[in-house]
Scaffold this active site. Structure first.
Site, PDB file in Angstrom:
ATOM      1  N   ARG A 262     -14.440  -1.610  15.476  1.00 43.53           N
ATOM      2  CA  ARG A 262     -13.821  -0.375  14.989  1.00 43.53           C
ATOM      3  C   ARG A 262     -13.242  -0.654  13.611  1.00 43.53           C
ATOM      4  O   ARG A 262     -12.293  -1.427  13.485  1.00 43.53           O
ATOM      5  CB  ARG A 262     -12.731   0.050  15.978  1.00 43.53           C
ATOM      6  CG  ARG A 262     -12.315   1.503  15.859  1.00 43.53           C
ATOM      7  CD  ARG A 262     -11.056   1.773  16.668  1.00 43.53           C
ATOM      8  NE  ARG A 262      -9.916   1.093  16.070  1.00 43.53           N
ATOM      9  CZ  ARG A 262      -8.757   0.860  16.681  1.00 43.53           C
ATOM     10  NH1 ARG A 262      -8.565   1.254  17.914  1.00 43.53           N
ATOM     11  NH2 ARG A 262      -7.770   0.232  16.060  1.00 43.53           N
ATOM     12  N   HIS A 266      -7.169   3.698  15.355  1.00 42.75           N
ATOM     13  CA  HIS A 266      -7.616   4.560  16.451  1.00 42.75           C
ATOM     14  C   HIS A 266      -7.954   5.960  15.928  1.00 42.75           C
ATOM     15  O   HIS A 266      -8.942   6.566  16.325  1.00 42.75           O
ATOM     16  CB  HIS A 266      -6.528   4.645  17.523  1.00 42.75           C
ATOM     17  CG  HIS A 266      -6.874   5.605  18.610  1.00 42.75           C
ATOM     18  ND1 HIS A 266      -7.915   5.369  19.485  1.00 42.75           N
ATOM     19  CD2 HIS A 266      -6.370   6.821  18.923  1.00 42.75           C
ATOM     20  CE1 HIS A 266      -8.015   6.408  20.316  1.00 42.75           C
ATOM     21  NE2 HIS A 266      -7.096   7.288  19.992  1.00 42.75           N
ATOM     22  N   TYR A 274      -2.283  -3.864  13.091  1.00 40.55           N
ATOM     23  CA  TYR A 274      -2.315  -4.892  14.129  1.00 40.55           C
ATOM     24  C   TYR A 274      -3.669  -5.622  14.195  1.00 40.55           C
ATOM     25  O   TYR A 274      -3.842  -6.547  14.973  1.00 40.55           O
ATOM     26  CB  TYR A 274      -2.010  -4.252  15.504  1.00 40.55           C
ATOM     27  CG  TYR A 274      -2.814  -2.975  15.736  1.00 40.55           C
ATOM     28  CD1 TYR A 274      -4.116  -3.026  16.209  1.00 40.55           C
ATOM     29  CD2 TYR A 274      -2.280  -1.727  15.422  1.00 40.55           C
ATOM     30  CE1 TYR A 274      -4.866  -1.868  16.377  1.00 40.55           C
ATOM     31  CE2 TYR A 274      -3.013  -0.564  15.583  1.00 40.55           C
ATOM     32  CZ  TYR A 274      -4.311  -0.651  16.066  1.00 40.55           C
ATOM     33  OH  TYR A 274      -5.054   0.497  16.218  1.00 40.55           O
TER      34      TYR A 274
HETATM   35  C1  LIG Z   1      -7.461   7.927  31.316  1.00 42.41           C
HETATM   36  C2  LIG Z   1      -6.901   7.845  29.913  1.00 42.41           C
HETATM   37  N1  LIG Z   1      -5.956   6.924  29.620  1.00 42.41           N
HETATM   38  C3  LIG Z   1      -5.447   6.852  28.370  1.00 42.41           C
HETATM   39  C4  LIG Z   1      -5.879   7.716  27.385  1.00 42.41           C
HETATM   40  C5  LIG Z   1      -5.272   7.634  25.967  1.00 42.41           C
HETATM   41  N2  LIG Z   1      -6.296   7.049  25.063  1.00 42.41           N
HETATM   42  C6  LIG Z   1      -7.092   7.843  24.326  1.00 42.41           C
HETATM   43  S1  LIG Z   1      -8.210   6.952  23.448  1.00 42.41           S
HETATM   44  C7  LIG Z   1      -7.581   5.491  24.024  1.00 42.41           C
HETATM   45  C8  LIG Z   1      -8.205   4.179  23.627  1.00 42.41           C
HETATM   46  C9  LIG Z   1      -9.689   4.179  23.898  1.00 42.41           C
HETATM   47  O1  LIG Z   1     -10.240   2.925  23.691  1.00 42.41           O
HETATM   48  P1  LIG Z   1     -11.755   2.644  23.980  1.00 42.41           P
HETATM   49  O2  LIG Z   1     -12.164   3.202  25.293  1.00 42.41           O
HETATM   50  O3  LIG Z   1     -11.984   1.190  23.782  1.00 42.41           O
HETATM   51  O4  LIG Z   1     -12.525   3.497  22.887  1.00 42.41           O
HETATM   52  P2  LIG Z   1     -12.395   3.418  21.284  1.00 42.41           P
HETATM   53  O5  LIG Z   1     -11.214   4.264  20.898  1.00 42.41           O
HETATM   54  O6  LIG Z   1     -12.260   2.004  20.910  1.00 42.41           O
HETATM   55  O7  LIG Z   1     -13.662   4.026  20.785  1.00 42.41           O
HETATM   56  C10 LIG Z   1      -6.520   5.707  24.906  1.00 42.41           C
HETATM   57  C11 LIG Z   1      -5.770   4.642  25.587  1.00 42.41           C
HETATM   58  C12 LIG Z   1      -6.838   8.680  27.751  1.00 42.41           C
HETATM   59  N3  LIG Z   1      -7.324   9.547  26.864  1.00 42.41           N
HETATM   60  N4  LIG Z   1      -7.360   8.722  29.012  1.00 42.41           N
END
Ligand SMILES: Cc1ncc(C[n+]2csc(CCOP(=O)(O)OP(=O)(O)O)c2C)c(N)n1
Length: 349
Positions: A262, A266, A274
């Site tokens: 990435r 976020h 970080y």
């Molecule tokens: C069940 C759930 N828990 C927490 C969140 C909050 N949240 C949104 S995106 C995210 C991180 C996602 O990481 P990843 O799956 O690795 O995808 P990336 O953002 O790296 O593409 C979190 C914790 C959520 N949307 N749904």
């Protein structure tokens, strides 16, 4: 990919200048088309970043910078009747499947003419007529939903395949595991692209799982999984093409783990302070678009001038799309409840 001083996501030495990519049967025209989708993906996001900084975007802005080859390469491998369930970093898949940049701009700016009429933002929209299942915020939830879509294909004796995406963090949710298990035992034509990009928000993968490869999670359910270089659009395309053919042919669900990184926070509000800078630098040398451009010129499929001209043409088209989106009206307040609630009986006088 080896463990090194930077940990399990150390990409190793930078690729050679030629940036040798996977073998493919795709011809020149198709590879140039892939290039245009990759550039369009990045340029749409660059325009969105500008709009965000001007305060025009409503809500958050999510980027797929550095991961474009995954969305583009996988969606390019699908047939016209296949169904996708994308996530917020899969803009490229939507574009390849026919979503217009104007729809994306109006959606991010909550305009009345956007796919959701301003009722939701970012890429949270779908269109079953175009084989697009709408993403929702709850991570992992699309896996059982898309397993259901794949089940419907088999039940209706149709030959479409369902394809969805999940992040490394998303593979830790209960929904992911339930959906994978269900898809496996029902042997439905589901393809899951697991994007291993190092971080789930600010949590590095090493802080949320004790395994190195997400592919191990598929193995737990008897689902075949391949690991591919997510920054090589040809590798992603070829792996998806094979997985889709296997699923369509009755081999049950398939998973592809794509190793990538990435390259932004976020979302736009997160400066990713970080993330070790040297890790970002190491992955920047593997930029999927620049690598593909080096491949196209080194193999004689295009000249640098041709690639620049293609990029300039996209820029001109986007000027028109952004202006049109900016001129689009905000949704009229009296339509706020439309499509949200069933129209009830007239209130008694
Ligand atoms: C069940 C759930 N828990 C927490 C969140 C909050 N949240 C949104 S995106 C995210 C991180 C996602 O990481 P990843 O799956 O690795 O995808 P990336 O953002 O790296 O593409 C979190 C914790 C959520 N949307 N749904």
């Amino acid at each position: 990919m080896t463990s090194g001083p930077l940990g399990p996501l150390d990409p190793g030495p930078a690729p050679s200048t030629a940036g040798r990519l996977a073998e493919t049967a795709l011809g020149r025209e198709q590879q140039l088309e892939l290039h245009r989708w990759l550039r369009l993906n990045r340029l749409v996001e660059d325009r969105l970043t500008n709009l965000y900084r001007q305060g025009k975007v409503v809500g958050g802005l999510y980027s797929s910078r550095g991961q474009e080859a995954i969305s583009v390469g996988s969606a390019y491998a699908l047939g016209p009747h296949d169904v996708i369930g994308p996530l917020i970093r899969n803009l490229g898949a939507l574009l390849v499947r026919g979503v217009a940049p104007r729809e994306v701009f109006t959606q991010y700016m909550a305009r009345g003419t956007s796919p959701t009429g301003g009722k939701d933002c970012n890429l949270h929209f779908g269109d079953l007529g175009r084989g697009l299942v709408s993403p929702i915020s709850m991570l992992g939830a699309l896996v059982p939903v898309m397993a259901g879509v794949a089940f419907a294909a088999r039940y209706e004796k149709k030959d479409y395949v369902a394809l969805t995406y999940i992040g490394d963090g998303g593979t830790s949710t209960g929904d992911f595991h339930e959906g994978m298990n269900l898809a496996a035992v029902l042997e439905v034509p589901l393809v899951v692209i697991a994007e291993h990009n190092g971080y789930a928000y600010s949590t590095p993968t090493s802080r949320q799982m004790k395994i190195r490869d997400l592919a191990q999670r598929a193995a737990a359910y008897g689902i075949p999984a391949r690991i591919v270089d997510g920054n090589d659009v040809l590798a992603v395309y070829e792996a998806t093409r094979r997985a889709v053919a296997a699923a369509r042919g009755g081999a049950g669900p398939q998973m592809i783990e794509v190793k990538t990184f990435r390259m932004k926070g976020h979302a736009e509000h997160d400066d990713a302070g970080y993330v070790p800078r040297e890790l970002l630098e190491a992955w920047r040398a593997r930029d999927p678009i620049e690598r593909f451009e080096r491949h196209l010129t080194a193999t004689g499929l295009a000249t640098a001038a041709e690639l620049e001209a293609a990029t300039a043409e996209i820029q001109r088209a986007l000027d028109v799309e952004v202006d049109a989106a900016l001129a689009a009206p905000m949704p009229p307040p009296e339509r706020a409840a439309e499509g949200v609630y069933e129209p009830g009986p007239e209130a008694p006088r």
